[in-house]
Design a protein around this motif. Structure first.
Motif, PDB file in Angstrom:
ATOM      1  N   PRO A 737      93.282  -8.685  96.233  1.00 56.51           N
ATOM      2  CA  PRO A 737      92.621  -7.391  96.238  1.00 56.51           C
ATOM      3  C   PRO A 737      92.942  -6.536  95.018  1.00 56.51           C
ATOM      4  O   PRO A 737      92.159  -5.675  94.651  1.00 56.51           O
ATOM      5  CB  PRO A 737      93.156  -6.741  97.530  1.00 56.51           C
ATOM      6  N   ASP A 738      94.101  -6.757  94.366  1.00 56.99           N
ATOM      7  CA  ASP A 738      94.467  -5.932  93.220  1.00 56.99           C
ATOM      8  C   ASP A 738      94.136  -6.626  91.900  1.00 56.99           C
ATOM      9  O   ASP A 738      94.769  -6.398  90.879  1.00 56.99           O
ATOM     10  CB  ASP A 738      95.952  -5.575  93.276  1.00 56.99           C
ATOM     11  N   PHE A 739      93.133  -7.472  91.923  1.00 58.02           N
ATOM     12  CA  PHE A 739      92.696  -8.210  90.737  1.00 58.02           C
ATOM     13  C   PHE A 739      92.350  -7.220  89.618  1.00 58.02           C
ATOM     14  O   PHE A 739      91.518  -6.342  89.809  1.00 58.02           O
ATOM     15  CB  PHE A 739      91.467  -9.030  91.127  1.00 58.02           C
ATOM     16  N   GLY A 740      92.975  -7.366  88.441  1.00 58.28           N
ATOM     17  CA  GLY A 740      92.823  -6.378  87.378  1.00 58.28           C
ATOM     18  C   GLY A 740      91.717  -6.671  86.397  1.00 58.28           C
ATOM     19  O   GLY A 740      91.015  -7.673  86.476  1.00 58.28           O
ATOM     20  N   LEU A 741      91.565  -5.745  85.433  1.00 58.25           N
ATOM     21  CA  LEU A 741      90.482  -5.824  84.457  1.00 58.25           C
ATOM     22  C   LEU A 741      90.948  -6.293  83.085  1.00 58.25           C
ATOM     23  O   LEU A 741      90.135  -6.763  82.294  1.00 58.25           O
ATOM     24  CB  LEU A 741      89.825  -4.444  84.307  1.00 58.25           C
ATOM     25  N   ALA A 742      92.234  -6.183  82.796  1.00 56.06           N
ATOM     26  CA  ALA A 742      92.723  -6.444  81.435  1.00 56.06           C
ATOM     27  C   ALA A 742      92.394  -7.854  80.966  1.00 56.06           C
ATOM     28  O   ALA A 742      91.903  -8.055  79.854  1.00 56.06           O
ATOM     29  CB  ALA A 742      94.230  -6.202  81.371  1.00 56.06           C
ATOM     30  N   GLN A 743      92.667  -8.847  81.815  1.00 61.21           N
ATOM     31  CA  GLN A 743      92.429 -10.233  81.387  1.00 61.21           C
ATOM     32  C   GLN A 743      90.938 -10.538  81.238  1.00 61.21           C
ATOM     33  O   GLN A 743      90.547 -11.357  80.412  1.00 61.21           O
ATOM     34  CB  GLN A 743      93.066 -11.211  82.384  1.00 61.21           C
ATOM     35  N   ILE A 744      90.109  -9.873  82.036  1.00 61.76           N
ATOM     36  CA  ILE A 744      88.667 -10.092  81.895  1.00 61.76           C
ATOM     37  C   ILE A 744      88.181  -9.525  80.568  1.00 61.76           C
ATOM     38  O   ILE A 744      87.365 -10.145  79.875  1.00 61.76           O
ATOM     39  CB  ILE A 744      87.903  -9.447  83.070  1.00 61.76           C
ATOM     40  N   ARG A 745      88.700  -8.365  80.183  1.00 65.27           N
ATOM     41  CA  ARG A 745      88.309  -7.787  78.888  1.00 65.27           C
ATOM     42  C   ARG A 745      88.742  -8.716  77.751  1.00 65.27           C
ATOM     43  O   ARG A 745      87.990  -8.931  76.790  1.00 65.27           O
ATOM     44  CB  ARG A 745      88.951  -6.408  78.715  1.00 65.27           C
ATOM     45  N   GLU A 746      89.966  -9.263  77.862  1.00 57.85           N
ATOM     46  CA  GLU A 746      90.444 -10.186  76.831  1.00 57.85           C
ATOM     47  C   GLU A 746      89.587 -11.438  76.781  1.00 57.85           C
ATOM     48  O   GLU A 746      89.240 -11.939  75.706  1.00 57.85           O
ATOM     49  CB  GLU A 746      91.898 -10.562  77.115  1.00 57.85           C
ATOM     50  N   PHE A 747      89.221 -11.939  77.968  1.00 50.58           N
ATOM     51  CA  PHE A 747      88.389 -13.137  78.020  1.00 50.58           C
ATOM     52  C   PHE A 747      87.032 -12.886  77.350  1.00 50.58           C
ATOM     53  O   PHE A 747      86.545 -13.712  76.578  1.00 50.58           O
ATOM     54  CB  PHE A 747      88.185 -13.548  79.476  1.00 50.58           C
ATOM     55  N   ILE A 748      86.425 -11.750  77.646  1.00 51.29           N
ATOM     56  CA  ILE A 748      85.110 -11.446  77.077  1.00 51.29           C
ATOM     57  C   ILE A 748      85.215 -11.295  75.560  1.00 51.29           C
ATOM     58  O   ILE A 748      84.343 -11.758  74.811  1.00 51.29           O
ATOM     59  CB  ILE A 748      84.532 -10.172  77.715  1.00 51.29           C
ATOM     60  N   HIS A 749      86.308 -10.665  75.097  1.00 49.67           N
ATOM     61  CA  HIS A 749      86.500 -10.534  73.652  1.00 49.67           C
ATOM     62  C   HIS A 749      86.576 -11.913  72.991  1.00 49.67           C
ATOM     63  O   HIS A 749      85.910 -12.177  71.981  1.00 49.67           O
ATOM     64  CB  HIS A 749      87.761  -9.737  73.355  1.00 49.67           C
ATOM     65  N   LEU A 750      87.399 -12.808  73.556  1.00 52.71           N
ATOM     66  CA  LEU A 750      87.509 -14.152  72.992  1.00 52.71           C
ATOM     67  C   LEU A 750      86.210 -14.926  73.114  1.00 52.71           C
ATOM     68  O   LEU A 750      85.863 -15.731  72.247  1.00 52.71           O
ATOM     69  CB  LEU A 750      88.651 -14.904  73.679  1.00 52.71           C
ATOM     70  N   PHE A 751      85.484 -14.700  74.198  1.00 54.40           N
ATOM     71  CA  PHE A 751      84.180 -15.343  74.385  1.00 54.40           C
ATOM     72  C   PHE A 751      83.285 -15.010  73.194  1.00 54.40           C
ATOM     73  O   PHE A 751      82.636 -15.890  72.608  1.00 54.40           O
ATOM     74  CB  PHE A 751      83.552 -14.851  75.699  1.00 54.40           C
ATOM     75  N   LYS A 752      83.267 -13.714  72.810  1.00 56.55           N
ATOM     76  CA  LYS A 752      82.425 -13.282  71.689  1.00 56.55           C
ATOM     77  C   LYS A 752      82.901 -13.887  70.371  1.00 56.55           C
ATOM     78  O   LYS A 752      82.107 -14.378  69.561  1.00 56.55           O
ATOM     79  CB  LYS A 752      82.455 -11.755  71.584  1.00 56.55           C
ATOM     80  N   VAL A 753      84.217 -13.853  70.149  1.00 63.61           N
ATOM     81  CA  VAL A 753      84.782 -14.389  68.909  1.00 63.61           C
ATOM     82  C   VAL A 753      84.454 -15.868  68.753  1.00 63.61           C
ATOM     83  O   VAL A 753      83.990 -16.321  67.697  1.00 63.61           O
ATOM     84  CB  VAL A 753      86.312 -14.180  68.885  1.00 63.61           C
ATOM     85  N   HIS A 754      84.658 -16.616  69.829  1.00 61.28           N
ATOM     86  CA  HIS A 754      84.424 -18.060  69.763  1.00 61.28           C
ATOM     87  C   HIS A 754      82.944 -18.394  69.679  1.00 61.28           C
ATOM     88  O   HIS A 754      82.548 -19.330  68.969  1.00 61.28           O
ATOM     89  CB  HIS A 754      85.055 -18.737  70.980  1.00 61.28           C
ATOM     90  N   ALA A 755      82.128 -17.659  70.411  1.00 65.56           N
ATOM     91  CA  ALA A 755      80.682 -17.902  70.358  1.00 65.56           C
ATOM     92  C   ALA A 755      80.139 -17.655  68.958  1.00 65.56           C
ATOM     93  O   ALA A 755      79.300 -18.414  68.457  1.00 65.56           O
ATOM     94  CB  ALA A 755      79.969 -17.022  71.377  1.00 65.56           C
ATOM     95  N   GLN A 756      80.620 -16.597  68.298  1.00 64.17           N
ATOM     96  CA  GLN A 756      80.164 -16.317  66.942  1.00 64.17           C
ATOM     97  C   GLN A 756      80.638 -17.387  65.972  1.00 64.17           C
ATOM     98  O   GLN A 756      79.895 -17.829  65.083  1.00 64.17           O
ATOM     99  CB  GLN A 756      80.680 -14.940  66.502  1.00 64.17           C
ATOM    100  N   ALA A 757      81.889 -17.840  66.149  1.00 63.77           N
ATOM    101  CA  ALA A 757      82.416 -18.902  65.285  1.00 63.77           C
ATOM    102  C   ALA A 757      81.597 -20.178  65.449  1.00 63.77           C
ATOM    103  O   ALA A 757      81.315 -20.883  64.463  1.00 63.77           O
ATOM    104  CB  ALA A 757      83.881 -19.153  65.614  1.00 63.77           C
ATOM    105  N   MET A 758      81.193 -20.484  66.676  1.00 63.93           N
ATOM    106  CA  MET A 758      80.396 -21.690  66.936  1.00 63.93           C
ATOM    107  C   MET A 758      79.024 -21.584  66.267  1.00 63.93           C
ATOM    108  O   MET A 758      78.528 -22.557  65.695  1.00 63.93           O
ATOM    109  CB  MET A 758      80.249 -21.893  68.445  1.00 63.93           C
ATOM    110  N   ARG A 759      78.415 -20.402  66.320  1.00 67.14           N
ATOM    111  CA  ARG A 759      77.095 -20.222  65.707  1.00 67.14           C
ATOM    112  C   ARG A 759      77.167 -20.294  64.184  1.00 67.14           C
ATOM    113  O   ARG A 759      76.204 -20.710  63.526  1.00 67.14           O
ATOM    114  CB  ARG A 759      76.503 -18.886  66.152  1.00 67.14           C
ATOM    115  N   ASN A 760      78.296 -19.890  63.616  1.00 68.64           N
ATOM    116  CA  ASN A 760      78.436 -19.887  62.157  1.00 68.64           C
ATOM    117  C   ASN A 760      78.784 -21.264  61.590  1.00 68.64           C
ATOM    118  O   ASN A 760      78.698 -21.482  60.384  1.00 68.64           O
ATOM    119  CB  ASN A 760      79.526 -18.890  61.736  1.00 68.64           C
ATOM    120  N   TYR A 761      79.197 -22.176  62.466  1.00 71.29           N
ATOM    121  CA  TYR A 761      79.701 -23.472  61.989  1.00 71.29           C
ATOM    122  C   TYR A 761      78.553 -24.430  61.672  1.00 71.29           C
ATOM    123  O   TYR A 761      77.615 -24.603  62.469  1.00 71.29           O
ATOM    124  CB  TYR A 761      80.607 -24.093  63.047  1.00 71.29           C
TER     125      TYR A 761
END
Length: 833
Positions: A737-761
């Motif tokens: 029930p006390d599932f937090g938001l911090a790790q989800i924000r970090e995950f989404i940030h990395l999702f964007k970083v990695h997705a952009q790196a994949m598109r640029n490769y």
């Protein structure tokens, strides 16, 4: 099959009404997911009810009307009630027995197929063509199934496969009994002889009997003592099924004479439809040859107790391992009634007929020693019953659950991908005694030295039972283990967690693991890696890891481990020299490879490569930069090739670049595998800069939860994250029930970083082969042919293998097993290079 339970009868009725109303209001919901949620996500109480239905409309009608033919209700105080298997004898067989099960249940079908292949050399035919003939083969098959040489192997195979199906759901026999040929199935399951030897014996037995002169058998409703005086020299008492239910066997002339004599006395007897006089003196010429056949088989003491037809009592190790016993078993009287008498001494046992029809079920119910509370059930329908095989079996499974048998629902769904969905909650009754009822365990107390406002407080009345695991329960031994147990109970929703229980066997997943480690770090003031549960998946191992690092600060811990090495996560150890290195997908974690590692060879070491995090900030790297950094980590573990590399989605892109750089450095790449990795021109249709679009994608593809982008965009950013977490919680039933938001924000940030790196490769020509695993379920986001760009650059070719599931679910059971079977072949091949 829908299951409902409650602590009181009134609560059960209320829960039934609530479920009926829910089904009525949600006619488009997936019925199988509803059933799965009720079975896996609900604790089983004493007041129980089941209904088997084909669709939601039928379920609503059944639950509202409580039709006793379709809805079954029971009060059962016993837990894990024992089951006795009863294996049917000759005469119960019919064409297409269990045909639907063969089509639908993989375990049942695998056993039928395996046995049929073994029997082909003994019978000269494919038994499946007799069991499940085409319309053209029907008449021939019907005649073949009447022949003893075919009938006995056919019954053995059906009953063995059916027993294996029950046992795969953790319905295991405490004891067994078989009627004549049925005893061979019991002996095989008890380990007296192997399956291959059992099939050869049954085939030889049937063939020898078939060679004997024709005879007849007569069912006579008289006690054993009265029949004995009527037998003379040419007849024998073949079977005793009850106090006044016996069968006489002998030459046809002698049976005719006895039949006429009994009719004149007013005794209604019945001629059995059989070609030979089984269990009579007419079988004596084959006794010696059959003993010689049995002597070829290695006989062992039984590991599961079963009743002997010959004595009507529990078989002894001496009897089971004596070849002469099997000859006497073939010749002498089947004392089935005596065997039932032994089993009926314990009315708590459930008797389950494992075979076609309900003959043994009827005999047990008619036995004078049967107690009223004794439950007797059948597995397969009677040939005249037009009900579905599957519906009949599910109803029996439900009745076992009603009777107190503990079903392993996770294994029941082992070959399906099901999802938990939000359903009506428990209908609590506002009665004070209900809260203070005796027998309810109290919440676990956390040691006062560590307890604070952040410590987990577990309400065990809301938790479900510990699932059936391969290991026994072991209680925590010290304060640290007790704290970890309490946190696991909260996060997993399980009332009793042992220190040797595997986190993932208990239902944990990657998302929950990260949050659980965060909670442990906060509660115990420690600094565990987010991937600690991959390396230490039990409480005992985790406690040991905590104690080993208890004297180190976070910075000291980092200093002890070089930065490059810290990227490696040891998912599984093994004796092979070359590990398989799997690069993280978008988001940076490698928990996605947990199931692949579990099902792969025990000797194959596997390391995950997690995303690099520098000083708490996520750096933006290109694919080339990531590959260079990850190669440093790989070389720390394995200084030189040949290398085994791979990755899912974005991880495959980085693995490809690592292979390129290692190849340029003169290293050999023995295996490069990409798991549904897209390339230029085949990228996902997803606005990767949009947090909302990412959340909708994860919910849809990862958790099979449909949600409109427009709907989610109406919420504020934090509200979107909260909604996302709530939906994941509903889908998994394991998010705290006390599932937090911090790790989800970090995950989404990395999702964007990695997705952009994949598109640029832009991949360059690669002088090697690629093994490409492609998901066979498509959606509007992921490309249909992600392998195409890699075909253009791999000069060694690309071997494409399809895997069930979508871009994400292909990495989880049951789909990942398909991928593992194919990957294992390529790994074996790579080791030979």
């Amino acid at each position: 099959m829908l299951v409902i339970s409650a602590k009181t009868s009134t609560a059960l009725d209320k829960a039934t009404a609530n479920l009926a109303e829910y089904l009525k209001q949600n006619p488009d919901e997936n019925l199988a997911d509803i059933a799965y949620t009720l079975q896996v996500g609900r604790r089983a109480f004493s007041h129980r009810r089941i209904v088997v239905c084909n669709d939601i409309e039928a379920g609503v009608i059944a639950l509202k009307n409580l039709d006793p033919k379709q809805v079954f209700t029971s009060f059962q105080d016993s837990k894990n009630r024992p089951v006795v298997f009863m294996f049917s004898g000759q005469g119960s067989q019919y064409i297409n027995m269990s045909w639907e099960l063969y089509q639908i249940e993989p375990i049942f079908r695998e056993q039928i197929d395996f046995c049929s292949k073994i029997l082909k050399s003994h019978l000269g035919i494919d038994l499946r063509h007799v069991l499940y003939p085409s319309e053209i083969q029907l008449e021939t098959a019907t005649n073949q199934l009447k022949q003893t040489a075919i009938t006995q192997p056919a019954l053995f195979v059906i009953e063995y496969a059916l027993a294996k199906l029950w046992m795969s759901w953790e319905v295991n026999p405490k004891a067994m009994i078989g009627h004549s040929i049925g005893e061979y199935v019991a002996a095989c399951l008890a380990g007296v002889f192997s399956l291959e030897d059992g099939l050869s014996l049954v085939a030889a037995r049937g063939k020898l009997m078939q060679q004997m002169p024709a005879g007849s058998m007569l069912a006579v409703p008289l006690p054993e003592q009265e029949i004995q005086s009527l037998l003379g020299n040419k007849l024998d008492l073949a079977v005793i099924n009850g106090t006044s239910m016996s069968v006489v066997s002998g030459t046809t002339d002698a049976v005719d004479q006895l039949e006429q004599k009994l009719i004149k006395k007013g005794v209604e007897c019945r001629r059995l439809y059989t070609s030979h006089a089984f269990h009579s003196q007419m079988m004596e010429p084959i006794l010696a040859p059959f003993i010689e056949q049995v002597k070829k088989v290695k006989l062992k003491s039984p590991k599961i107790p079963y009743i002997s037809n010959l004595t009507g009592n529990w078989i002894t190790a001496t009897e089971a391992t004596n070849p002469s016993y099997y000859a006497q078993h073939l010749r002498q009287t089947v004392r089935f009634a005596d065997g039932l008498q032994q089993l009926l001494k314990d009315p708590n046992q459930i008797l389950l007929e494992v075979g076609p029809g309900r003959t043994l079920n009827t005999l047990a119910k008619q036995h004078p020693n049967k107690a009223s509370e004794q439950i007797v059930l059948s597995s397969l329908r009677h040939p005249q019953d037009q009900n579905s095989d599957v519906a009949f079996l599910l109803t029996t499974l439900g009745k076992l659950w009603l009777g107190g048998v503990q079903i392993d629902w996770s294994k029941f769904y082992a070959n399906e991908q099901r999802y938990r969905i939000p359903l009506p909650t428990y209908p609590f009754e506002r009665e004070r005694y209900w809260i203070e009822a005796p027998g309810i365990e109290q919440p676990i107390k956390i040691a006062s030295s560590l307890q604070d406002e952040n410590s987990p407080k577990v309400d065990l009345t809301a938790l479900h039972s510990r699932p059936s695991l391969h290991n026994t329960y072991l209680a925590p031994r010290d304060e640290t283990e007790q704290v970890i147990v309490s946190i696991w109970q909260e996060f997993l929703g399980i009332e009793q967690v042992g220190i040797q229980d595997d986190f993932f066997d208990l239902g944990g997943d990657s998302l929950l693991a990260v949050q659980l480690i965060t909670k442990l770090n906060e509660t115990l003031q420690i600094s565990l890696s987010p991937h600690s549960l991959l390396q230490s998946p039990t409480i005992a191992a985790l406690a040991e890891l905590i104690k080993d690092n208890s004297g180190l600060s976070e910075s000291e811990g980092r200093q002890l481990q070089p930065d490059s090495e810290s990227l490696l996560v040891k998912i599984k150890g093994g004796s092979f020299k070359q590990p398989l290195f799997l690069v993280h997908p978008v988001g940076g974690h490698v928990y996605i490879y947990r199931d692949l590692a579990r099902y792969l060879d025990s000797d194959q070491p596997i390391f995950g490569i997690q995303a690099h995090v520098a000083d708490g900030e996520n750096e933006s790297f290109s694919v080339e930069e990531m590959a260079t950094r990850y190669i440093e980590a790989v070389r720390f573990q394995q200084p030189e090739g040949p290398y085994f590399l791979g990755g899912s989605s974005f991880g495959g892109t980085v693995a490809f670049e690592m292979a390129q750089q290692l190849n340029a450095q003169g290293e050999k790449i023995a295996l490069l595998t990409l798991i549904d990795t897209p390339g230029p021109g085949q990228m996902p249709v997803l606005a990767t800069e949009d947090d909302t679009a990412i959340l909708v994608y994860i919910l849809g593809v990862g958790f099979n939860l449909s949600l409109s982008l427009d709907v989610l965009q109406q919420l504020k950013p934090d509200e979107q994250l909260i909604y996302f977490l709530e939906q994941v919680k509903i889908a998994n039933r394991v998010v705290p029930p006390d599932f937090g938001l911090a790790q989800i924000r970090e995950f989404i940030h990395l999702f964007k970083v990695h997705a952009q790196a994949m598109r640029n490769y832009i991949p360059q020509t690669y002088p090697g082969r690629i093994i490409f695993f492609r998901a066979n379920e498509q959606n509007e986001v992921n490309p249909k042919n992600p392998e195409l760009p890699w075909i253009d650059v791999a000069t060694g070719g690309v071997e494409v293998r399809e895997v069930p599931g979508n871009h994400i679910t292909m990495n989880y059971p049951p789909h990942v097993q398909v991928m593992v079977e194919q990957l294992r072949v390529y790994l074996d091949e790579a080791r030979q290079l």
